[in-house]
Design a protein around this motif. Structure first.
Motif, short mmCIF file in Angstrom:
data_model
loop_
_atom_site.label_atom_id
_atom_site.label_comp_id
_atom_site.label_asym_id
_atom_site.label_seq_id
_atom_site.Cartn_x
_atom_site.Cartn_y
_atom_site.Cartn_z
N SER A 70 7.39 -22.65 -5.37
CA SER A 70 8.10 -23.00 -6.60
C SER A 70 9.16 -21.95 -6.96
N TYR A 71 10.11 -22.35 -7.80
CA TYR A 71 11.16 -21.43 -8.24
C TYR A 71 10.55 -20.21 -8.94
N ASP A 72 9.58 -20.46 -9.83
CA ASP A 72 8.95 -19.36 -10.57
C ASP A 72 8.23 -18.39 -9.64
N GLU A 73 7.60 -18.94 -8.60
CA GLU A 73 6.89 -18.08 -7.65
C GLU A 73 7.88 -17.26 -6.84
N LYS A 74 9.00 -17.85 -6.46
CA LYS A 74 10.03 -17.10 -5.74
C LYS A 74 10.55 -15.94 -6.60
N GLU A 75 10.74 -16.21 -7.88
CA GLU A 75 11.21 -15.17 -8.79
C GLU A 75 10.18 -14.05 -8.90
N ARG A 76 8.91 -14.43 -8.93
CA ARG A 76 7.84 -13.42 -9.02
C ARG A 76 7.83 -12.55 -7.77
N ILE A 77 7.97 -13.17 -6.60
CA ILE A 77 7.96 -12.44 -5.33
C ILE A 77 9.08 -11.40 -5.30
N LEU A 78 10.28 -11.83 -5.68
CA LEU A 78 11.43 -10.91 -5.68
C LEU A 78 11.28 -9.83 -6.74
N ARG A 79 10.66 -10.18 -7.87
CA ARG A 79 10.45 -9.19 -8.94
C ARG A 79 9.47 -8.11 -8.47
N VAL A 80 8.43 -8.52 -7.76
CA VAL A 80 7.46 -7.54 -7.23
C VAL A 80 8.16 -6.59 -6.27
N MET A 81 9.04 -7.14 -5.44
CA MET A 81 9.77 -6.29 -4.49
C MET A 81 10.70 -5.32 -5.20
N LYS A 82 11.39 -5.81 -6.23
CA LYS A 82 12.32 -4.95 -6.98
C LYS A 82 11.56 -3.86 -7.73
N ASP A 83 10.40 -4.22 -8.27
CA ASP A 83 9.59 -3.23 -9.00
C ASP A 83 9.10 -2.13 -8.07
N GLY A 84 8.96 -2.47 -6.81
CA GLY A 84 8.44 -1.50 -5.85
C GLY A 84 9.51 -0.61 -5.23
N GLU A 85 10.77 -0.86 -5.59
CA GLU A 85 11.87 -0.08 -4.98
C GLU A 85 11.76 1.40 -5.28
N GLY A 86 11.26 1.75 -6.47
CA GLY A 86 11.16 3.15 -6.83
C GLY A 86 9.84 3.79 -6.42
N THR A 87 9.00 3.00 -5.77
CA THR A 87 7.69 3.52 -5.36
C THR A 87 7.85 4.52 -4.22
N SER A 88 7.09 5.58 -4.28
CA SER A 88 7.18 6.61 -3.23
C SER A 88 6.66 6.07 -1.91
N GLU A 89 7.11 6.70 -0.83
CA GLU A 89 6.65 6.29 0.51
C GLU A 89 5.14 6.47 0.64
N PHE A 90 4.61 7.51 -0.02
CA PHE A 90 3.17 7.74 -0.01
C PHE A 90 2.43 6.54 -0.59
N ASP A 91 2.86 6.09 -1.77
CA ASP A 91 2.19 4.98 -2.44
C ASP A 91 2.33 3.67 -1.66
N LYS A 92 3.50 3.48 -1.05
CA LYS A 92 3.71 2.27 -0.24
C LYS A 92 2.76 2.26 0.96
N ARG A 93 2.65 3.40 1.60
CA ARG A 93 1.81 3.45 2.80
C ARG A 93 0.34 3.34 2.44
N LYS A 94 -0.06 3.94 1.33
CA LYS A 94 -1.44 3.82 0.90
C LYS A 94 -1.76 2.37 0.54
N ALA A 95 -0.81 1.70 -0.12
CA ALA A 95 -1.01 0.29 -0.47
C ALA A 95 -1.19 -0.54 0.79
N ARG A 96 -0.44 -0.20 1.83
CA ARG A 96 -0.57 -0.92 3.09
C ARG A 96 -1.93 -0.66 3.72
N GLY A 97 -2.37 0.60 3.68
CA GLY A 97 -3.70 0.92 4.21
C GLY A 97 -4.80 0.21 3.44
N ASP A 98 -4.67 0.19 2.11
CA ASP A 98 -5.66 -0.48 1.26
C ASP A 98 -5.67 -1.99 1.52
#
Length: 276
Positions: A93-121
């Motif tokens: 759905s359109y709303d779900e696509k917007e949510r997906i892109l918003r999650v990605m944009k919110d994560g732009e400022g996330t540190s590489e450490f946090d990104k990698r830990k999230a992937r491990g988790d």
């Protein structure tokens, strides 16, 4: 009448494995589905030449392949690439696509450490323990602050992954490292559990007898183990085992041996999933 969703591609005879999100896909639809399911794990390196070639040759998904190629040649970032691909996902759905892109944009400022830990988790939660360990090991190797709470969490989760692969001695070392970082008793409890599962009763008693600080933790562990045993005796697996054992009195020992062999093979296949 609902609208008909036209297929994006045909189903491939040979799947494509996306290492970053630990997903094996068979079609363009599955690619878009997994991108939408794991927006916080995505990076530009997913969209490789191999993926483009696979979409064209295995799935006849020319439009998807051309779109990725065009976005890469235009030096688009990962959000722009995903946005362009989601335009083909009529099942999202359109709303779900917007949510997906918003999650990605919110994560732009996330540190590489946090990104990698999230992937491990993520891998830990999906029971892909070898992948989780790989992410955690890279984190602890790169982290300079070895006494922080965040590195303690990495060591603890790495210990969990190793324990679930029955690597109890290695897991115990990780739990102790986590405890050294922040003195959280949860790590020490997990360490004692690895001793309980890896040592003989005599070795275990001797080990804990030399450290008075283990007393309260070991008492809690024994209580939890007893509760777990009682709960297991009410589980479908245990009841099936006891039923098959009882039936062996009538059907013969060989039938029970065959049942155990089948169960053992199931567990072997399950374990292979954890380490591959």
């Amino acid at each position: 009448m609902g609208s008909v969703l036209l297929p994006i591609s045909r189903k491939a005879s040979k799947p494509f494995f996306i290492d970053r999100i630990c997903a094996q896909i068979y079609s363009g639809e599955e690619l878009l589905f997994y991108l939408g399911e794991n927006p916080e794990l995505l990076s530009k390196d997913i969209f490789s030449k191999d993926l483009i070639e696979w979409l064209r040759e295995e799935c006849s998904a020319t439009e998807l392949a051309d779109t990725i190629e065009k976005q890469i040649s235009s030096r688009s970032n990962v959000i722009q690439i995903v946005s362009a691909l989601l335009a083909y996902a009529s099942f999202i759905s359109y709303d779900e696509k917007e949510r997906i892109l918003r999650v990605m944009k919110d994560g732009e400022g996330t540190s590489e450490f946090d990104k990698r830990k999230a992937r491990g988790d993520f891998f830990l939660g999906k029971e892909r323990y070898a992948y989780a360990i790989r992410e955690y090991e890279a984190l602890v190797a790169a982290e300079k602050d070895e006494e922080s709470e965040r590195i303690a969490a990495v060591y603890h989760n790495m210990g969990v992954a190793k324990a679930r692969m029955f690597l109890f001695e290695q897991a115990g070392d990780d739990f102790l490292r986590a405890y050294d970082c922040d003195d959280n008793e949860e790590h020490y409890y997990a360490y004692i559990a690895t001793l309980r599962f890896s040592l003989t009763d005599m070795e275990y008693v001797k080990k804990i007898g030399n450290d008075a600080s283990m007393s309260s933790v070991t008492l809690k562990l024994e209580s939890d183990l007893e509760n777990a045993k009682n709960a297991f005796k009410e589980s479908p697996d245990y009841l099936e085992f006891m039923n098959q054992k009882e039936l062996s009195k009538e059907n013969g020992r060989m039938s029970f041996c065959n049942y155990l062999s089948d169960k053992l093979n199931e567990k072997k296949e399950e374990y292979n999933k954890y380490v591959i």
